[in-house]
Design an enzyme around this catalytic site. Structure first.
Site, PDB file in Angstrom:
ATOM      1  CG  ASP A  79     -86.119  26.018   4.806  1.00 47.59           C
ATOM      2  OD1 ASP A  79     -86.446  25.668   5.854  1.00 47.59           O
ATOM      3  OD2 ASP A  79     -85.516  27.237   4.731  1.00 47.59           O
ATOM      4  CG  ASP A 119     -81.636  22.069   7.944  1.00 48.52           C
ATOM      5  OD1 ASP A 119     -82.763  21.574   7.506  1.00 48.52           O
ATOM      6  OD2 ASP A 119     -81.320  23.615   7.317  1.00 48.52           O
ATOM      7  CG  HIS A 120     -84.670  22.881  10.051  1.00 54.88           C
ATOM      8  ND1 HIS A 120     -85.852  23.303   9.221  1.00 54.88           N
ATOM      9  CD2 HIS A 120     -83.997  23.793   9.614  1.00 54.88           C
ATOM     10  CE1 HIS A 120     -85.848  24.191   8.270  1.00 54.88           C
ATOM     11  NE2 HIS A 120     -84.138  24.502   8.494  1.00 54.88           N
ATOM     12  CD  GLU A 140     -79.975  33.324 -16.065  1.00 56.67           C
ATOM     13  OE1 GLU A 140     -81.142  32.621 -16.334  1.00 56.67           O
ATOM     14  OE2 GLU A 140     -79.328  33.281 -15.249  1.00 56.67           O
ATOM     15  CG  ASP A 153     -82.628  24.153   4.666  1.00 58.16           C
ATOM     16  OD1 ASP A 153     -83.456  24.207   5.510  1.00 58.16           O
ATOM     17  OD2 ASP A 153     -81.656  25.003   4.440  1.00 58.16           O
ATOM     18  CB  SER A 213     -80.575  26.574   7.899  1.00 55.92           C
ATOM     19  OG  SER A 213     -82.071  26.101   7.304  1.00 55.92           O
ATOM     20  CG  ASP A 267     -80.455  27.923 -14.326  1.00 55.67           C
ATOM     21  OD1 ASP A 267     -79.341  28.542 -14.728  1.00 55.67           O
ATOM     22  OD2 ASP A 267     -81.540  28.605 -13.705  1.00 55.67           O
TER      23      ASP A 267
END
Length: 531
Positions: free
Chosen positions: A333, A374-375, A235, A61, A111, A302
């Site tokens: 992005d 996407d861009h 969390e 992105d 997006s 994570d």
């Protein structure tokens, strides 16, 4: 005198760097041999015309060409190389083309409109998801009848397993276009919708994640859009902003688990315990909203995007009919919007690592793999930095105001820091810090997208279809043709047409989408005649 000293310094530094440069590069035979090898590889290349059993779409992105170049250098420098000569995994893809990213109503897209184009094969308007250009941003009554389906759905309806992996919330614009239809990309939960839209029958994106398409693997962030208002996050139980948002009282995570024999996890320990061989459905939501930036990620809590990609593939590839997987490096992005180039580039390197993992786990003879964006962004790579200089550093040449500037800058954004017509003096500032905000020319709270073409890189079955300069909506049609899903099944004559699918047959098709479909059909016909 200052200028003379500066020139002398540059000459001395240049001489020093050349002294320690790679000796081979000073020999013209180095470049001739390299060129000859690349030429022969191109001459020996044969088109892979197999049917694509699997499709992997890696989407950066905001990953414009400038971002790819800068990330390539950063990746090399992270490995103690000068960086410029580094070959990223995505650089090894043999086929490449350019993609035009404009939306129907704007020169520079967002997006959601771009995701609708490359996933659904239909260009649309800014801020809308999974609908054609007859829909209007935020106007619920324009949505009905204008929905368009994605290649993820076409693949699922043909019997393949499907999945989405993202570093943003799973309800964000890019993943949403695989399953949702909405005139507002911001309607993450029902609490984000106006009462009028709900009254007119529109539904939020999170609820559509469960209701629209049977998705086998869902990995990313976005817990708070799935649970009732006030639900404590497991969390961050004391963080009010992390609590559930839904106003309808639904617990979509619980609903999803009741719909099928499935695993739901929200932390690394439980994620690692998921056995792909015995798991067919997995939902992993690691954050209330978007996942953490790679450089701030807690590996104890994570997994990386490469690790989530691996888990998804190991689950999906059990299906003998194959799979479709979208992997989004979504926070590239967001790093750019904050004008924090270090963040954006480290996210790009992480996505390249995920591409490597995807190739490692699949067979190129049967798996079509794409890398695209996407861009772009208003991101520039400028000045005259020496070979091997930190990509996050400063140009050795000063501006006319006798102050330095960074090699990477933005055309607009929060980095505008001109005070009394003077730029800040960054000689003693660590511009390589993950928190450094690059200078920009125009003050904005959030840096904007760029409008230039983006690259599409391809390898595997029918990868040669991704060539030249194409409309972004072409990508969905070419992927579908390669895998024999959706409308155009000429690539697999004699195979039964998939059942229970509209294959992209939309209730209302705009003139723009009609042109896109005709273009795709003609391109496919030409390919069939030539091969």
């Amino acid at each position: 005198m200052l200028v003379v000293n500066g020139i002398l310094y540059l000459l001395l530094l240049s001489s020093f760097l050349f002294t320690f440069s790679i000796i081979e590069e000073e020999n013209p035979e180095f470049w001739r041999t390299q060129g000859a090898k690349a030429l022969q590889a191109a001459l020996d290349r044969k088109f892979n015309t197999n049917v694509a059993k699997n499709i992997m779409l890696f989407l950066g992105d905001g990953m414009g060409i400038t971002t790819i170049t800068a990330a390539r250098i950063l990746k090399g420098q992270m490995n103690n190389q000068s960086g410029e000569e580094t070959v990223m995994i995505m650089d090894t893809f043999p086929h490449a083309g350019l993609v035009k990213t404009y939306s129907v109503d704007f020169q520079i897209p967002d997006s959601s409109s771009t995701a609708t184009a490359y996933l659904c094969g239909v260009k649309t308007n800014l801020n809308t998801v999974g609908v054609n250009a007859a829909s209007r941003n935020g106007v619920c009554k324009t949505q009905k009848g204008n929905e368009v389906t994605s290649i993820l759905k076409w693949a699922k309806d043909s019997g393949k397993s499907v999945g989405i992996v993202t570093t943003t919330r799973v309800q964000h614009a890019t993943p949403a276009a695989t399953y949702a239809h909405t005139v507002s990309r911001k309607w993450y939960s029902d609490a984000d919708m106006p009462a009028s839209a709900k009254k007119e029958g529109c539904t939020d994106i999170a609820s559509q994640l469960l209701n629209n398409t049977d998705i086998d693997v869902i990995i990313g962030g976005g817990r708070k859009y799935m649970t009732p208002k006030g639900t404590r996050d497991p969390e961050y139980p004391r963080d009010l902003a992390s609590r559930g948002k839904r106003g309808d009282g639904r617990d979509l995570i619980s609903d999803w688990r009741k719909m099928k024999v499935a695993r739901y996890v929200w932390n690394r320990t439980d994620f690692d315990s998921v056995d792909p061989d015995t798991t067919d459905y997995l939902m992993a939501l690691f954050e209330p909203g978007d996942m953490r930036f790679e450089v701030e990620r807690d590996p104890i809590m994570d997994p990386s995007i490469a690790e989530t990609t691996e888990k998804a593939i190991r689950i999906l590839r059990k299906n003998p009919k194959g799979f479709f997987l979208l992997v989004e490096g979504g926070r590239i992005d967001q790093g750019h919007h904050a004008s924090r180039a270090s963040m954006a580039l480290h996210e790009t390197v992480a996505l390249d690592n995920a591409v490597a993992k995807g190739l490692e786990l699949t067979n190129e003879e049967e798996t079509l793999t794409l890398v695209t964006a996407d861009h772009s962004h208003s991101f520039s790579f400028n000045g005259y930095p020496f070979r091997g200089q930190s990509i996050l550093g400063k140009s050795p040449l000063y501006g006319k105001d006798m102050l330095p500037y960074t090699t990477l800058m933005y055309g607009n954004g929060p980095g505008y820091k001109v005070v009394n017509n003077k730029r800040p003096d960054i000689r003693n500032v660590d511009t390589t810090s993950k928190d450094y905000v690059q200078l920009s020319a125009v003050p904005l709270d959030s840096e904007t997208h760029g409008g230039e073409d983006v690259v599409v890189l391809a390898r595997g079955p029918m990868a040669h279809l991704f060539h030249g300069v194409q409309e972004q909506s072409y990508l969905a049609h070419a992927m579908a043709y390669a895998a024999c899903v959706g409308r155009d099944l000429r690539h697999c004559e004699g195979r039964p047409q998939p059942t229970n699918t509209d294959g992209g047959r939309n209730a209302a098709v705009s003139p723009v989408s009609s042109i896109s479909l005709v273009t795709a059909a003609l391109t496919g016909l030409l390919a069939a005649l030539l091969h």
